[in-house]
Design a protein around this motif. Sequence first.
Motif, short mmCIF file in Angstrom:
data_model
loop_
_atom_site.label_atom_id
_atom_site.label_comp_id
_atom_site.label_asym_id
_atom_site.label_seq_id
_atom_site.Cartn_x
_atom_site.Cartn_y
_atom_site.Cartn_z
N THR A 34 -3.43 -6.70 -8.99
CA THR A 34 -3.69 -5.45 -8.54
C THR A 34 -4.12 -4.38 -9.51
O THR A 34 -4.81 -3.50 -9.30
CB THR A 34 -2.05 -4.49 -8.29
OG1 THR A 34 -1.28 -4.93 -9.50
CG2 THR A 34 -1.81 -4.85 -6.90
N ASN B 245 -0.09 3.13 -4.92
CA ASN B 245 -1.65 2.83 -5.42
C ASN B 245 -1.40 2.55 -7.02
O ASN B 245 -1.01 3.62 -7.58
CB ASN B 245 -2.39 3.95 -4.98
CG ASN B 245 -3.86 3.52 -5.18
OD1 ASN B 245 -4.23 2.93 -6.00
ND2 ASN B 245 -4.69 4.10 -4.29
N GLY C 223 0.90 -1.14 0.37
CA GLY C 223 0.24 -0.08 0.11
C GLY C 223 0.75 1.27 -0.10
O GLY C 223 0.16 2.50 0.06
#
Length: 468
Positions: free
Chosen positions: A337, A299, A296
């Motif tokens: 992702t 992003n 994290g």
Amino acid sequence: MTAADFVVVANRLPVDRVEGPDGEEVWRTSPGGLVAALEPMMRNVRGAWVGWAGQADVEIAPFEADGIELVPVALSAQEVAEYYEGFANDTIWPLYHDVIAPPQYHREWWEAYVTVNRRFAESAAAAVAEEGTVWVHDYQLQLVPQMLRELRPDVTIGYFHHIPFPAHGLYAQLPWRDQVLRGLLGADVIGFQRAQDATYFLTAVRRRLRYEVKGPNVSVPEGEGTRMALARAFPISIDTTPYLELAAREDVRARAAEIRASLGNPKRILLGVDRLDYTKGIRHRIKAYGELLADGRLNVEDVTLVQVASPSRERVDAYVHLRDEIELAVSRINGDTDTMGHSAIRYLHQGYPREEMVALYLAADVMLVTALRDGMNLVAKEYVATRVDDRGVLVLSEFTGAADELRQAVRVNPHDIEGLKDAIMTAVEMPPAEQGRRMRSLRRRVLDNDVNAWSSSFLAALSEVRGR
Ligand code: G6P
């Protein structure tokens, strides 16, 4: 063919013969930085270039291209397998890059290397004028200087080594270590990228051959007496002119904006540009980036990594495995992702023309050069030369030749994944004023020490040694 005063000998000609889409023969610029580095200098002399046209089993007569006489050396399919893919790229390449991949030692490969080096030496001996100069390039042709000297003692011989030279503890593995040193010492000047490479070479000469070494000078036994050879660093660079011109062109700048838009206008674009080679640290870079997304700290809506990995040496096993590993890692990260609108990694297993590369450099906020070992790395210098706006951040591995010169880059040890992650974050978050301060200093260095400065200093050293 008239004899040339100046002859370059390199494994590849500046152009490669390839098969076009309809089976026809077409010529295109050869891979690697060597051609781009030497071409500007070759245009200024009456010279010839001896090299392989990149295809097996084709005999091509000498021809002229862009004012340079090209002298093709033919290789059989078996020689391509044993000399080029084998000894050059599966023995010397991994050994000299600190054994990142295990080098293979095969006696038949060595024999093919000797045979092919002799063919290059004979071709150079036939092309060069009385008392002319021959400049031999790179690890594929380490025996040529000595072979050529035996054929043509009148000629001045330079050798430049584009890749690292390893520490003695590694070099000593090579079953033909003494023959290779003697081959190189046939040159009047033996040039390396870094001072460290020259030191390792001189240590090997002293320890293995027991020749007298004083500073950068080696006394090489010849006939009854000795001859002086000089071994020192001449860090190579790029021809900066085309990069400056392309970076200023409206259409190239528009293309950079178009690239950003087609990636969804992320806040930051990261870029990697490499031949698909295990020395380049592409896996380490992708791993670090993937972890930053998973943790994290980055992003996927805000960043994209563009990885250009141009196809290279695709018939050597280590390269086949590397491609599988990288493509698996890329698709895992993207699968985990990506969103519909944003991709974590845009992976391109292709080569591009220089214009497109300059547009990519202009589009990239961060350039990632994370090689585990690299003689120089000219991509780092191309990125810096292109950044006429003094923006952008270069992340640069300590294990590249470029790291000796480009002190204002964000330096990394690519083996240290945590350190690499921190370096990427430092680059992504670097304020514009800091980017400008660093980039100005990097640019000064690259623009002042371009490829013309490199070739002039090498050739000046060569005539000085010969005149002694
Ligand atoms: C490196 C080497 C060059 C080589 C290039 C491309 O830059 O130093 O000698 O030409 O890679 O590799 P390839 O095997 O395709 O010639």
